[in-house]
Scaffold this motif. Sequence first.
Motif, short mmCIF file in Angstrom:
data_model
loop_
_atom_site.label_atom_id
_atom_site.label_comp_id
_atom_site.label_asym_id
_atom_site.label_seq_id
_atom_site.Cartn_x
_atom_site.Cartn_y
_atom_site.Cartn_z
N LYS A 1 83.97 105.07 30.26
CA LYS A 1 83.69 105.60 31.60
C LYS A 1 83.96 104.55 32.67
O LYS A 1 84.50 104.84 33.73
N ILE A 2 83.57 103.31 32.38
CA ILE A 2 83.80 102.22 33.34
C ILE A 2 85.28 101.98 33.52
O ILE A 2 85.76 101.81 34.65
N SER A 3 86.05 101.98 32.44
CA SER A 3 87.50 101.78 32.54
C SER A 3 88.14 102.88 33.37
O SER A 3 89.02 102.62 34.19
N GLU A 4 87.70 104.11 33.16
CA GLU A 4 88.22 105.24 33.93
C GLU A 4 87.92 105.08 35.42
O GLU A 4 88.78 105.29 36.28
N ASP A 5 86.71 104.67 35.74
CA ASP A 5 86.32 104.49 37.13
C ASP A 5 87.08 103.33 37.77
O ASP A 5 87.51 103.42 38.92
N LEU A 6 87.27 102.23 37.04
CA LEU A 6 88.02 101.09 37.57
C LEU A 6 89.48 101.46 37.80
O LEU A 6 90.08 101.05 38.81
N LEU A 7 90.05 102.24 36.91
CA LEU A 7 91.43 102.69 37.09
C LEU A 7 91.58 103.52 38.36
O LEU A 7 92.50 103.32 39.16
N VAL B 1 74.75 97.53 32.75
CA VAL B 1 75.69 96.41 32.75
C VAL B 1 75.20 95.36 33.73
O VAL B 1 74.94 95.65 34.89
N LYS B 2 75.08 94.13 33.24
CA LYS B 2 74.57 93.05 34.07
C LYS B 2 75.67 92.39 34.89
O LYS B 2 75.44 91.99 36.02
N ASP B 3 76.89 92.27 34.32
CA ASP B 3 77.95 91.55 35.02
C ASP B 3 79.31 92.06 34.57
O ASP B 3 79.46 92.62 33.49
N LEU B 4 80.29 91.84 35.44
CA LEU B 4 81.69 92.13 35.15
C LEU B 4 82.43 90.80 35.21
O LEU B 4 82.33 90.08 36.20
N ILE B 5 83.16 90.50 34.16
CA ILE B 5 83.93 89.26 34.10
C ILE B 5 85.40 89.62 34.16
O ILE B 5 85.91 90.33 33.28
N ILE B 6 86.08 89.15 35.20
CA ILE B 6 87.52 89.38 35.32
C ILE B 6 88.22 88.24 34.59
O ILE B 6 88.16 87.09 35.03
N GLU B 7 88.87 88.56 33.49
CA GLU B 7 89.56 87.54 32.70
C GLU B 7 90.93 87.23 33.30
O GLU B 7 91.34 86.09 33.35
N SER B 8 91.64 88.27 33.72
CA SER B 8 92.92 88.05 34.38
C SER B 8 93.24 89.24 35.27
O SER B 8 92.84 90.37 35.00
N ARG C 1 86.26 91.70 43.49
CA ARG C 1 85.36 91.49 42.35
C ARG C 1 84.00 92.11 42.62
O ARG C 1 83.41 92.75 41.76
N GLU C 2 83.47 91.91 43.83
CA GLU C 2 82.16 92.48 44.17
C GLU C 2 82.21 94.01 44.18
O GLU C 2 81.28 94.66 43.71
N ASP C 3 83.31 94.58 44.69
CA ASP C 3 83.45 96.04 44.67
C ASP C 3 83.50 96.57 43.24
O ASP C 3 82.85 97.58 42.92
N LEU C 4 84.28 95.90 42.39
CA LEU C 4 84.36 96.34 40.99
C LEU C 4 83.01 96.20 40.29
O LEU C 4 82.61 97.08 39.51
N LYS C 5 82.31 95.12 40.58
CA LYS C 5 80.99 94.90 39.97
C LYS C 5 80.01 95.99 40.42
O LYS C 5 79.22 96.49 39.60
N ASP C 6 80.04 96.36 41.69
CA ASP C 6 79.17 97.43 42.18
C ASP C 6 79.49 98.76 41.51
O ASP C 6 78.59 99.52 41.13
N ARG C 7 80.78 99.06 41.36
CA ARG C 7 81.18 100.31 40.70
C ARG C 7 80.71 100.34 39.24
O ARG C 7 80.26 101.37 38.76
N VAL C 8 80.83 99.19 38.57
CA VAL C 8 80.40 99.12 37.16
C VAL C 8 78.89 99.33 37.08
O VAL C 8 78.41 100.05 36.19
N ALA C 9 78.13 98.72 37.98
CA ALA C 9 76.67 98.87 37.95
C ALA C 9 76.28 100.32 38.21
O ALA C 9 75.36 100.84 37.57
#
Length: 174
Positions: free
Chosen positions: A121-127, A163-170, A148-156
């Motif tokens: 669900k998170i991947s779908e929303d981020l896409l 979900v506590k945190d979103l880590i952007i690897e690349s 990053r903050e926008d993506l983290k808010d959407r994930v939360a």
Amino acid sequence: MVKLPSPPTREPAPPEVDTEVRRLPRPERGLVLKPALFLTVLAMAAGLGLGTHLVHYAQIADAAKQQGTVTTGESDPRTSRLYRLKPIVTNLTEPANVWLRLDAAIVFADEMPNSEIISAKISEDLLAFLKTLKIGQLDGATQLQHLREDLKDRVAIRSGGDVKDLIIESLVVQ
């Protein structure tokens, strides 16, 4: 012939009683051996502890090497709270010929038995969110921090606070 003066005569040695009084007393063996023994035991214990610690971490590294790297979309075996998302590839709104690839991981607050469902669900929303971006929103460090903050808010929001945190690897823009 010339006679050489005879050497001066020596004074007789003082009696033994006087020499014993002038000598300092010998330290007892216990005063020297006890600290030396204590330091030796302490050094052995520190070496044993460090050796045990290093062997433990070498075994962990060896086990991780034998298992291979963590594949995408699976939980990390060292901690069940980290979950790597599958790479998200999409084009931007403006210009349409610019593509974006995001590799990210999410950190759950607690162990989640249904982490695959939530991560899908998170991947779908981020896409869906990344499709709305323009190239100007990715210019500079400040813009990337806002992204990053926008993506983290959407994930939360999507996870309901699990979900506590979103880590952007690349993040690759091509």
